[in-house]
Design a protein around this motif. Structure first.
Motif, mmCIF file in Angstrom:
data_model
loop_
_atom_site.group_PDB
_atom_site.id
_atom_site.type_symbol
_atom_site.label_atom_id
_atom_site.label_comp_id
_atom_site.label_asym_id
_atom_site.label_seq_id
_atom_site.Cartn_x
_atom_site.Cartn_y
_atom_site.Cartn_z
ATOM 1 N N THR A 191 37.648 -8.266 25.593
ATOM 2 C CA THR A 191 36.705 -7.713 26.339
ATOM 3 C C THR A 191 35.614 -8.175 27.193
ATOM 4 O O THR A 191 35.166 -7.824 28.491
ATOM 5 C CB THR A 191 36.069 -7.238 24.806
ATOM 6 O OG1 THR A 191 34.663 -7.650 24.668
ATOM 7 C CG2 THR A 191 35.859 -5.993 23.940
ATOM 8 N N LEU A 192 35.717 -9.621 27.216
ATOM 9 C CA LEU A 192 35.059 -10.187 28.231
ATOM 10 C C LEU A 192 35.794 -10.921 29.641
ATOM 11 O O LEU A 192 36.565 -10.349 30.428
ATOM 12 C CB LEU A 192 35.382 -12.221 27.280
ATOM 13 C CG LEU A 192 34.123 -12.030 25.912
ATOM 14 C CD1 LEU A 192 34.088 -13.026 25.738
ATOM 15 C CD2 LEU A 192 33.096 -11.802 26.397
ATOM 16 N N PRO A 193 34.394 -10.567 30.463
ATOM 17 C CA PRO A 193 35.570 -11.183 32.066
ATOM 18 C C PRO A 193 35.996 -12.019 32.502
ATOM 19 O O PRO A 193 36.531 -12.378 32.824
ATOM 20 C CB PRO A 193 34.247 -11.009 32.825
ATOM 21 C CG PRO A 193 32.842 -11.728 31.716
ATOM 22 C CD PRO A 193 33.192 -10.758 30.710
ATOM 23 N N GLY A 244 46.445 -18.260 22.905
ATOM 24 C CA GLY A 244 46.617 -18.428 23.621
ATOM 25 C C GLY A 244 45.073 -17.752 24.353
ATOM 26 O O GLY A 244 45.046 -17.621 25.918
ATOM 27 N N LEU A 245 43.881 -17.863 23.748
ATOM 28 C CA LEU A 245 42.410 -17.542 24.126
ATOM 29 C C LEU A 245 42.163 -17.914 24.130
ATOM 30 O O LEU A 245 41.197 -19.101 23.489
ATOM 31 C CB LEU A 245 42.540 -16.518 22.916
ATOM 32 C CG LEU A 245 43.477 -14.555 22.413
ATOM 33 C CD1 LEU A 245 43.101 -14.311 21.174
ATOM 34 C CD2 LEU A 245 43.144 -13.567 24.038
ATOM 35 N N GLY A 246 41.044 -18.173 25.308
ATOM 36 C CA GLY A 246 40.390 -19.033 25.450
ATOM 37 C C GLY A 246 40.237 -20.308 26.837
ATOM 38 O O GLY A 246 41.538 -20.394 26.808
ATOM 39 N N SER A 247 39.568 -20.588 27.295
ATOM 40 C CA SER A 247 39.979 -21.800 28.233
ATOM 41 C C SER A 247 40.156 -23.158 27.190
ATOM 42 O O SER A 247 40.722 -23.823 27.610
ATOM 43 C CB SER A 247 38.882 -21.718 29.312
ATOM 44 O OG SER A 247 37.319 -22.230 28.082
ATOM 45 N N ALA A 248 39.324 -23.073 25.952
ATOM 46 C CA ALA A 248 39.351 -24.389 25.745
ATOM 47 C C ALA A 248 38.355 -23.751 24.064
ATOM 48 O O ALA A 248 37.781 -23.552 23.883
ATOM 49 C CB ALA A 248 38.520 -25.438 26.316
ATOM 50 N N GLY A 249 38.618 -24.608 23.391
ATOM 51 C CA GLY A 249 38.974 -24.897 21.625
ATOM 52 C C GLY A 249 38.312 -26.573 21.430
ATOM 53 O O GLY A 249 38.451 -26.674 21.621
ATOM 54 N N VAL A 250 37.052 -25.761 20.234
ATOM 55 C CA VAL A 250 36.476 -27.249 19.885
ATOM 56 C C VAL A 250 35.992 -26.383 18.221
ATOM 57 O O VAL A 250 35.596 -25.774 17.441
ATOM 58 C CB VAL A 250 34.774 -27.293 19.907
ATOM 59 C CG1 VAL A 250 34.707 -28.648 18.994
ATOM 60 C CG2 VAL A 250 35.044 -27.522 21.388
#
Length: 260
Positions: free
Chosen positions: A78-80, A102-108
């Motif tokens: 739902t995020l832009p 495949g979600l997110g720009s990067a993860g920690v």
């Protein structure tokens, strides 16, 4: 001329025994840096820790890992914009599953709990025994004892502060989320070419999620072609984002994610 603050969206994902209240300091710090920060609760965890301990939702006993990951996926979609995903403990496992989708720009993933495909190491196994030794825990809501909190979860906290911290942050958790890690677990594609960048952070004094286990997760995750790195803070426990000096860990996670 002043310098502009960075912008972007961050999703903070909590683990077992905690809810979004555990992110209060990190959320405020990241917002002060110019980010939009959301810290969604797991389903049925959206009350204060005190209320949850007094009267946990009966439905919490049926909550499993797949439902929680699906819950975060719906929120993220739902995020832009694609957000940075930062998770602690079991939340760090959920970050890995969301990146695999495949979600997110990067993860920690900070102090990630046992992750499917990597053996459970000794400290993690010992810390899981209060759940696994109860043969009916898969259909129960479990409560962490104050002794367990003091001795294993936050053993670097001073004794005179331990009870106050327990009261402020600790919530019941579904035993099912532990069993889901070994009974028909969700699998991760370690070689996924679409997986966004990932940083794994461990603590050398962590008695819940061994640093050695996080390194083993890193060795699997680096098989993906995207950027994958590992950082260890030798003197930090599993309570790392609420213990003294938490800012160093929070800042390291954000600095890496914004340049990945």
């Amino acid at each position: 001329m002043g310098t502009s603050k960075p912008t972007g969206t961050i999703v903070l994902i909590h683990g077992a025994w905690l809810n979004s209240h555990s992110w209060e300091r990190v959320k405020t710090r990241y917002e002060a840096k110019g980010f939009t920060v959301i810290a969604p609760d797991w389903p049925l965890d959206d009350r204060s820790p005190e209320e949850l301990r007094a009267a946990p939702s009966p439905g919490l006993a049926e909550l499993g890992q797949r439902q929680i990951v699906d819950h975060y996926e719906r929120i993220i979609k739902t995020l832009p914009e694609a957000p940075i995903l930062i998770g602690h403990s079991l939340g760090g496992v959920f970050v890995q599953h969301l990146l695999d989708r495949g979600l997110g720009s990067a993860g920690v993933a900070i102090d990630p709990a046992p992750t499917p495909g990597v053996p459970i190491h000794l400290r993690a196994l010992v810390s899981a025994l209060p759940v696994f030794l109860d043969p009916f825990s898969r259909s129960k809501v479990k409560t962490m004892s104050r002794r367990f909190f003091r001795n294993r979860f936050a053993q670097t906290v001073t004794a005179d502060n331990a009870d106050a911290l327990y009261d402020r942050y600790i919530v019941p958790t579904p035993g099912r989320v532990y069993w889901d890690g070994i009974v028909n677990p969700m699998r991760i594609d370690w070689t996924n070419p679409a997986r966004p960048p990932l940083l794994l952070i461990s603590g050398g004094k962590d008695l819940i999620a061994d640093a050695s286990m996080t390194r083993a997760i890193y060795r699997e995750q680096r098989r993906a072609p995207s950027r994958t790195e590992y950082v260890e803070f030798p003197f930090r426990s599993h309570w790392t984002l609420l213990d003294e000096g938490w800012e160093e860990v929070a800042d390291a996670a954000l600095a890496w994610a914004t340049t990945a």
